[in-house]
Design a protein around this motif. Structure first.
Motif, mmCIF file in Angstrom:
data_model
loop_
_atom_site.group_PDB
_atom_site.id
_atom_site.type_symbol
_atom_site.label_atom_id
_atom_site.label_comp_id
_atom_site.label_asym_id
_atom_site.label_seq_id
_atom_site.Cartn_x
_atom_site.Cartn_y
_atom_site.Cartn_z
ATOM 1 N N HIS A 75 0.851 -1.187 0.000
ATOM 2 C CA HIS A 75 0.000 0.000 0.000
ATOM 3 C C HIS A 75 0.886 1.236 0.000
ATOM 4 C CE1 HIS A 75 -3.578 2.478 0.966
ATOM 5 N NE2 HIS A 75 -4.224 1.484 0.350
ATOM 6 N N HIS A 76 0.272 2.422 0.146
ATOM 7 C CA HIS A 76 1.016 3.673 0.074
ATOM 8 C C HIS A 76 2.067 3.800 1.176
ATOM 9 C CE1 HIS A 76 -2.309 4.283 -2.512
ATOM 10 N NE2 HIS A 76 -3.113 4.915 -1.673
ATOM 11 N N ASP A 77 1.917 3.009 2.245
ATOM 12 C CA ASP A 77 2.891 3.079 3.342
ATOM 13 C C ASP A 77 4.241 2.478 2.982
ATOM 14 O OD1 ASP A 77 2.338 0.345 3.364
ATOM 15 O OD2 ASP A 77 1.222 0.396 5.244
ATOM 16 N N GLY A 78 4.311 1.756 1.861
ATOM 17 C CA GLY A 78 5.582 1.201 1.401
ATOM 18 C C GLY A 78 5.951 -0.150 1.976
ATOM 19 N N MET A 79 5.126 -0.689 2.877
ATOM 20 C CA MET A 79 5.432 -1.986 3.489
ATOM 21 C C MET A 79 5.066 -3.115 2.521
ATOM 22 S SD MET A 79 6.644 -3.668 6.100
ATOM 23 C CE MET A 79 6.625 -2.560 7.526
#
Length: 430
Positions: A75-79
């Motif tokens: 997702h946008h969090d990069g995880m």
């Protein structure tokens, strides 16, 4: 567009990630300041997936009647939920789970003949090179709406850093498209934060197709996608071309324990029917808990949808959009040869079911689920001017289904509809 996608009708969307630990909104919670970035990322320490068996998810997809699935790889969090060598921010290195969940997902769903879709966020609010340029390269006059996770500091745009980020994005996508066998669908998100030119389109799409020329890509590729993807708001009018409506079972994409605003099984079934009768697919989302289990309310709704589809399968998969609403005040589908019309009767009728402008003589009408034959008649009309009357089908309240009733109307020839002023058209022209 691949025929399998047009005929799929239902896909299962799965939003799963560290955000399920505290039950906060995926990525947006720190972006919008509802939680600090540090507290958000600290959820990784509690992400165990301890009870997750991907075969259970695959079984649930099949039980719901889904023909494809889309899983959040990042997702946008990069995880990243997969084994990537291009970032330390992945669950194998940052969480107790230490599992390549994309590999497990692909293997389990492929075993059940469910088409493989991968969600991938083009944007990455954790990557040091992402917030290096503005959308379109244009410095906004009003910077009050600029967010430090996506916009440069002090107006200093850095094209070199942006190109480094693009290389990172392409490297991770290459991993997803080469390490897990054939992928059927790429479901992008976040394209709105940069322009098509900044994403490197159309060359970027050519790069993706170089790994698999048959892959389907959703609309969130700055105008270079293969189909439309309306979200949360069902279209009022039938969209043109191939499309998919993505929506949630409650109000959240990922698991949020405080979100009890669930749609009922009947409402979800209605959403599904409204979608397919306008020629689209429904991509219905679930948000598993941190440990990998799925809320029982979501499970029951998916099973109810699956039971409805199974009972009325003939009216679902091998069909296309039916009559426009001006001919029938409800949803309908039609067989490919247009000799079978399927009416979805949402409510209990008071005076029967009315079809306007139907030029064909009906061969037979029955309730699809149990085969019970229904009486029908035609009133009015001026055949000398090719004007058909009103067709009435007599459905008694006692014969109505739990959520809705599906009727099968059979003809000897393909459906013909009256357009007005003596004009008769085929269904395809309507």
């Amino acid at each position: 567009m691949k025929e399998w996608f047009k005929k799929a009708k239902l896909g299962l969307f799965i939003h799963y990630g560290i955000y399920a630990v505290k039950g906060v909104a995926e990525s947006w919670s720190f972006y919008n300041g509802q939680i600090s970035y540090e507290d958000y990322m600290a959820q990784a320490e509690g992400f165990t997936a301890s009870k997750l068996d991907m075969k259970d998810w695959a079984e649930l997809a099949v039980a719901a009647g889904a023909k494809y699935a889309v899983f959040t790889t990042k997702h946008h969090d990069g995880m990243a939920l997969f084994d990537t060598k291009y970032s330390e921010l992945n669950i194998l290195k940052k969480t107790p789970a230490k599992r390549d969940l994309v590999r497990e997902y692909v293997e389990a769903f492929r075993e059940r003949d469910v088409k493989i879709g991968l969600y991938y966020s083009l944007i990455d609010w954790s990557h040091p090179d992402y917030a290096s340029v503005y959308q379109g390269g244009i410095i906004p006059v009003d910077k009050s709406a600029c967010n430090p996770f996506s916009s440069p500091k002090d107006d200093m745009q850095d094209e070199e850093r942006w190109n480094k980020f693009l290389e990172f994005d392409r490297n991770q996508l290459r991993e997803l498209l080469t390490n897990y066998g054939s992928v059927d669908l790429l479901w992008f998100d976040g394209d709105w934060e940069r322009s098509a030119e900044q994403w490197g389109l159309p060359e970027f799409k050519e790069y993706l197709l170089s790994f698999n020329k048959d892959i389907i890509i959703n609309s969130r590729l700055a105008g270079y996608g293969d189909y439309l993807t309306p979200e949360q708001g069902l279209p009022v009018k039938r969209p043109k071309g191939t499309w998919e409506f993505c929506t949630t079972i409650n109000d959240s994409w990922g698991y949020q324990h405080k979100d009890n605003h669930y749609k009922s099984a009947g409402q979800v079934i209605r959403l599904f029917v409204d979608t397919i009768t306008m020629g689209g697919n429904l991509l219905l989302d679930i948000g598993p808990k941190e440990d990998g289990t799925v809320d029982e309310r979501q499970v029951e709704i998916l099973k109810s949808l699956g039971n409805f589809i199974k009972e009325n399968e003939e009216a679902v998969y091998e069909t296309k959009a039916g009559l426009p609403y001006e001919y029938f005040a409800g949803g309908s589908t039609m067989s490919e040869d247009e000799k079978n019309l399927y009416l979805f009767v949402y409510d209990i009728p008071r005076n029967g079911i009315c079809i306007k402008g139907l030029c064909n003589k009906i061969k037979d009408v029955k309730i699809l689920e149990n085969g019970k034959e229904l009486a029908h008649d035609t009133y009015g009309g001026a055949p000398w001017f090719n004007i058909p009357g009103l067709t009435w089908i007599f459905l008694e309240p006692a014969d109505c289904g739990k959520y809705m009733t599906v009727l099968k109307v059979e003809f000897d020839e393909a459906v013909k509809l009256y357009e007005g002023e003596g004009a008769v058209i085929s269904h395809n022209e309507a």
